[in-house]
Every structure is written in C-alpha cells, then in structure tokens.
Design an enzyme around this catalytic site. Structure first.
Site, mmCIF file in Angstrom:
data_model
loop_
_atom_site.group_PDB
_atom_site.id
_atom_site.type_symbol
_atom_site.label_atom_id
_atom_site.label_comp_id
_atom_site.label_asym_id
_atom_site.label_seq_id
_atom_site.Cartn_x
_atom_site.Cartn_y
_atom_site.Cartn_z
ATOM 1 N N GLY A 138 -47.177 69.962 -31.547
ATOM 2 C CA GLY A 138 -46.191 70.089 -30.540
ATOM 3 C C GLY A 138 -45.934 71.758 -30.232
ATOM 4 O O GLY A 138 -47.301 72.582 -30.627
ATOM 5 N N ASN A 139 -45.054 72.206 -29.702
ATOM 6 C CA ASN A 139 -44.892 73.432 -29.349
ATOM 7 C C ASN A 139 -43.321 73.853 -29.311
ATOM 8 O O ASN A 139 -42.634 73.271 -29.560
ATOM 9 C CB ASN A 139 -45.583 73.877 -27.905
ATOM 10 C CG ASN A 139 -44.958 73.170 -26.878
ATOM 11 O OD1 ASN A 139 -43.906 73.532 -26.364
ATOM 12 N ND2 ASN A 139 -45.580 72.216 -26.297
ATOM 13 N N ARG A 140 -43.263 75.211 -29.206
ATOM 14 C CA ARG A 140 -42.032 75.589 -29.521
ATOM 15 C C ARG A 140 -40.939 75.905 -28.168
ATOM 16 O O ARG A 140 -39.956 76.384 -28.248
ATOM 17 C CB ARG A 140 -42.019 77.092 -30.007
ATOM 18 C CG ARG A 140 -42.641 77.519 -31.495
ATOM 19 C CD ARG A 140 -42.818 78.554 -31.784
ATOM 20 N NE ARG A 140 -41.505 79.373 -31.878
ATOM 21 C CZ ARG A 140 -41.685 80.659 -31.656
ATOM 22 N NH1 ARG A 140 -42.684 81.614 -31.781
ATOM 23 N NH2 ARG A 140 -40.460 81.522 -31.552
#
Ligand code: CTP
Length: 407
Positions: free
Chosen positions: A212-214
């Site tokens: 995933g990412n932030r």
C-alpha cells in the site's frame, strides 16, 4: 478612541420539512449556532409533528414561525428570505422540492424560498422510490438548473426495514457544504459531473497483507467537498480511505488499482472532468496467495510484481484517440521527491492530461496533513504556484482551472 467593528454574524435560514430526519436537523442547527451563525428556523407545520417548536426556539435562540399569518406587521414572508445569507432546507421532502421547483408559496418556508436572493441548499431525505420518481428527478433538475445546490442523499438504512438512497447525509457534512457555500465560492460547476479518485490502492499479497501507500485521501475529499459547494455532481472513487462520506457525493469504495480503474471508467461515462488524486500502485503481486504466507522457510519467496494499468494515461490516450468513455477535462496529481518540476513536466506530457498538480512529498510532507503546497503545471506550458495552505484552497485552484476549461 478607536472603535472596533464587530463583524456581522452570517444569517442562515434553516428550513425543516416533514421528514423523520428532522431530528438530525437539530444537530445541524447546533453546528451553525456554535460556529457563530445567526439561525432562524422555519419549519413547515407538518415538520413540527416530528420536532416541536420549543426545541427549534431554544436551540436557535430565535422565534419560530411556520406560516405567513403570524407577526404580519413584520412582513416575515418577505423579510426572512431577503435578509438571509444562506437558506438550507434539511430535510427537504419530495413535497418541498416540488413546491420549490414550481414556485408555490403556501407557507412561510416556500415564501422564504421565493424571496431569498442568497444561495439555497437542499438536503433531501425520503424513501428511495420517492427520490427516484421521475417527478422528483425533474424537480431536482429544475432546482439545479436555477442554481440551487441539491445535495444527493446518502445511501443506507431508511425508516423501516428498507435500505437505499434517501438518507439525510451526516449533519456535519451538510454543514461543511453550507460553510463552503457561505465562503463565497462561485456556483461555476453547477450542472457539471465530476469524477475524483482519492486515497491509496492496496495490492493484496495474501488474505492479510498488502502493498500500500501513505495517501490519506484528505486532498481528494477536499476536492469533492469544494466541488459540491460550487454546484457540481460528484462521484468520488475512494481507495481505502478512513474518512466519513462527504455530503452529496456518490462514493464508490475500491481496494486495488484494477478495481479503481473499473470504477473510474464506469464513472467517467457521463462526466465532464476527472481529477485523479488517488495514489495508485504502479505494480501488484503477480499472484495473490489464497492462504496466509507462513514464515516456515528460512529464505522467503520473492514477491513477483506485474505492472498495473496507468489509469490517467489511459484516459488521456482514449481522449486523444476519440475512444469513449473519456471526460473533456483530465487532471492528475504527481507526487515527487526530487527534481519536482522537471519530473512533473515530463509526467504531464506522458499522461496526456490538461493539468497536473505536482506535490513535493517527503517523510513529513503532504501525507495525512490538512495543509498542502503545490505547483499546477498546465498543458499549454503555464504554471500556477499554490502556497502552503488548507487542502480546500488547493482544491479551489484546481476547480478554477477546470471550470475555465469547461466553460
Ligand atoms: N496514476 C494512475 N494509474 C497508475 C499510477 C498513477 O492513474 N497506475 C495517476 C495518479 O492518480 C496521479 C498520476 O497518475 O494522478 C501520477 O501518479 P504518480 O504516482 O505521481 O506517478 P506515476 O505514474 O506512478 O509515475 P512515477 O512512479 O514514475 O513517479
């Protein structure tokens, strides 16, 4: 001696029509009064069956009238509407929408709607059948054409056992729409259909893990809220966002990049513009393990990645080739850590979009914060610098540019 001028409190008329959701308008009223608004509540006579006059009077600190025959010497049927900075009807029943669309003026609320020269927001709440009835659809279209903001109802449990579109949106979200309108935003997106993607995709490795990412989704949600305040109909494709649905926005929830692509292509069928604010994973594991990967082996297996489709580039390519669906205006966001402008320009050209909002990202920049700073690069070579400020301010600049291209 210097005199200080106390700024006038914004005057809001809260119209309440006869729906069970009238009780939720009490919370909306409190949000207005506690944030310094002067509120006059104008319920219909039938609405008082759901919430009584003493409640409205006590919470607003103002007298409550429902028909034009009370305090006639004050000419309330004209004065209340004329003096308002905003009229918001919540809940708005099918009946009040019909009366407003046809200019009927049988009671104080409908008189107020006819005399108001300020922005008007309707927050409908009713059963799905009534909301979807062609008569209601036509009335809503008429009101929107005339510049009123009609916030689409939320989808969920209705009175009784049924579920569907028709719930009054969360009062906090209706309040945000009203605040946006009171801030003096132009209604330059009225009648426009917009698609916004927000959040960050997750690419499953196994049933419990993902890449995933932030991205928090805050910027995409700010875009959605400000677009509604400027009169647009918005579909928000939200990838893994833990934020409440903005009022009046159709929210489509997705997880992975492939799901996001499907949802965006579906939503752009009849859209005027798309803004891709989501952080989309460029790669996904080539295979998702059906069961949890155990740490039995000393050397774990490498995760093999394959490329995800580039949705923004695909939209640009479709438009170039005249291949439907594609919207007239295409905007993207770019997160860059180094050589921000050079990388941004190259990306703008590569993706074939009209404008690219370039953010510098880093360990403590942009993610999950209410503020953002950016440079918008335009396809014609122009550049607009947006100083650090609320994500809503950045959103407004994006909509200024989109509205100009749609005009
Ligand atoms: N985007 C997209 N599909 C992808 C990747 C990105 O539609 N598979 C969109 C994003 O929503 C954003 C824009 O493209 O609007 C730029 O995203 P960004 O992550 O900055 O760029 P990338 O295309 O991933 O390029 P790079 O990894 O080289 O920076």
């Amino acid at each position: 001696m210097p005199t200080s001028v106390v700024p006038r409190r914004p005057r809001v008329v809260l119209g309440v029509s006869a729906g069970i959701a009238a009780y939720k308008a009490c919370e909306l009223l409190r949000l207005f009064t506690e944030s310094g608004h002067e509120v006059r509540v104008v319920p219909t006579r039938e609405a008082l069956r759901f919430v009584g006059e003493p409640t409205w009077a006590a919470l607003s600190g103002n007298p409550v009238t429902t028909d034009v025959w009370e305090s006639v010497h004050e000419v309330p049927h004209v004065r209340i509407g004329q003096g308002a900075d905003l009229v918001v009807v919540a809940p708005a029943t099918a009946d009040v929408l019909a009366k407003a669309a046809h200019g009927l003026a049988g009671d104080l609320l409908t008189n107020t709607l006819l005399t108001a020269r300020c922005p008007v927001v309707f927050a409908p709440a009713m059963h799905t059948e009534m909301w979807e009835h062609p008569a209601t659809r036509a009335n809503v279209a008429t009101l929107r054409e005339r510049g009123s903001i009609v916030v689409d109802p939320a989808v969920g449990r209705l009175t009784g056992a049924d579920t569907g579109p028709g719930r009054l949106p969360d009062p906090k979200e209706i309040f945000e729409v009203c605040r946006g309108v009171l801030s003096g935003r132009p209604a330059d997106l009225a009648g426009r259909r917009l698609v916004i993607s927000a959040g960050g995709t997750r690419e499953a490795i196994d049933p419990v893990r993902f890449i995933g990412n932030r991205s928090s989704g805050l910027q995409g949600y700010a875009l959605a809220r400000t677009a509604v305040a400027r009169g647009a109909e918005v579909t928000l494709v939200a990838a893994n966002v833990a934020l409440p649905d903005p009022a009046g926005v159709k929210v489509v929830r997705v997880t992975s990049a492939l799901e996001l692509r499907d949802a965006v292509l579906e939503a752009v069928q009849d859209a005027d513009a798309v803004v891709m604010a989501a952080a989309v994973a460029d790669f996904r594991p080539s295979a998702r393990s059906g069961s949890k990967i155990k740490k039995t082996a000393d050397e774990p297996d490498a995760i093999h990645l394959v490329k995800n489709p580039d949705i923004l580039a695909e939209l640009g390519e479709r438009r170039r080739a005249g291949l439907k669906p594609y919207p007239r205006v295409i905007a993207g966001f770019a997160a860059e850590t180094d050589d921000v402008l050079a990388n941004g320009r190259a990306k703008l050209a590569r993706k074939g979009c009209d404008l690219l909002v370039v953010n510098q990202v880093g360990d403590d920049l942009a993610f999950g914060t209410p503020d953002n700073a950016a440079v918008v690069l335009l396809a014609d070579g122009e550049q607009v610098d947006i100083p650090r400020g609320p994500k809503e301010a950045l959103a407004d600049v994006v909509w200024d540019l989109v509205a100009a291209r749609l005009a």
